[in-house]
Write a protein that holds these residues in place. Structure first.
Motif, short mmCIF file in Angstrom:
data_model
loop_
_atom_site.label_atom_id
_atom_site.label_comp_id
_atom_site.label_asym_id
_atom_site.label_seq_id
_atom_site.Cartn_x
_atom_site.Cartn_y
_atom_site.Cartn_z
N ASN A 176 0.84 -1.20 0.00
CA ASN A 176 0.00 0.00 0.00
C ASN A 176 0.87 1.25 0.00
O ASN A 176 1.56 1.52 0.98
CB ASN A 176 -0.91 -0.02 1.23
N ARG A 179 0.17 4.26 0.44
CA ARG A 179 -0.18 5.22 1.50
C ARG A 179 0.48 4.88 2.83
O ARG A 179 0.58 5.73 3.71
CB ARG A 179 -1.71 5.26 1.71
N VAL A 221 -6.55 -3.68 5.62
CA VAL A 221 -6.11 -4.76 4.73
C VAL A 221 -7.17 -5.86 4.76
O VAL A 221 -7.94 -5.97 5.72
CB VAL A 221 -4.75 -5.36 5.16
N ILE A 261 -5.47 2.87 7.82
CA ILE A 261 -5.11 1.83 6.86
C ILE A 261 -5.89 0.55 7.16
O ILE A 261 -6.06 0.18 8.33
CB ILE A 261 -3.59 1.52 6.93
#
Length: 250
Positions: free
Chosen positions: A184, A186, A229, A227
């Motif tokens: 990712n 970010r 996942v 974040i």
């Protein structure tokens, strides 16, 4: 790294009104005033092969009072015990922040990503984003909360319920999460200490058909935001309790 923000304080309670959530008995809200209204948020989802009594629909309840305005994901219809458990848990996710409002400089709002994430044959999953503004703070902080309900039992599904051995399950989650986070852009410069195999790093999750979606919070920077996942169920098959895959993957 700022995974959590400072606690705003204790609520200075005033008069409390009660309001009804979808298809459930009255529940209590905090603050000096409460406005709670329900609205449909999508067509009903029918569990395959089940009678209409097993039909759930995604909806919301709007909570509004002194310093707060939040639309909380809820479900209507379906099995009463599962509906009640899920709705109460999602309401509690908002209430914990409402109860920390101390004065006119503090406020709590709901994030646009709040939703009933998945209605499956055996599982309900919900995600609530709460945006907290503290008096004098340079910027707000966003917090994820999530809940998963077993439709068959009407009870919550926790990390301990998922895995035959909790530590082994956490070890796999830690490894999988690190791999996914590193993909990712970010999350560049993320803190590996936030992904160690301890329950507090992975307790905010929902069940989706694709896998276990985990909300990790601010593990990189405030600018990067929160974040998340999604760990495929196939990566967890070796550590899930017997029969659990059929529930959470439904």
């Amino acid at each position: 790294m700022n995974k959590t923000a400072a606690v705003i304080g204790a609520l200075a309670s005033a008069a409390v009104l009660t309001a009804c959530g979808p298809d459930d008995s009255p529940t209590t809200g905090g603050g000096s005033s409460v406005l709670a209204t329900s609205s449909a948020a999508g067509a009903p989802t029918t569990v395959a092969g089940s009678p209409r009594a097993e039909t759930f629909a995604a909806t919301t309840v709007h909570l509004e009072g002194a310093g707060y305005k939040i639309d909380v994901p809820q479900v209507s219809g379906g099995k009463a015990d599962a509906r009640t458990e899920f709705n109460a848990a999602m309401r509690a996710g908002a209430q914990q922040w409402i109860d920390r409002i101390t004065g006119p400089g503090d406020s709590v709002t709901g994030g646009s990503d709040s939703q009933v994430v998945h209605i499956g044959a055996h599982v309900l999953s919900g995600h609530l984003v709460t945006i907290v503004y503290g008096a004098g703070a340079a910027h707000p902080n966003s917090f994820d909360s999530a809940h998963v309900t077993n439709v068959d039992t009407g009870t919550a599904i926790t990390l301990s319920d998922l895995f035959t051995d909790l530590q082994q399950g956490l070890n796999v989650l830690s490894t999988q999460a690190q791999t996914l986070v590193e993909q990712n852009p970010r999350a560049t410069g993320y803190s590996k200490s936030e992904l160690t195999p301890v329950a507090e790093h992975f307790h905010t999750w929902v069940a989706t058909p694709e896998g276990m979606k985990i909300y990790l919070g601010q593990i990189a920077s405030h600018a990067a935001g929160n974040i998340d996942v999604t760990v495929p169920w196939s990566a967890l098959d070796g550590v899930l309790k017997p029969g659990m895959r059929a529930v959470i993957g439904s």
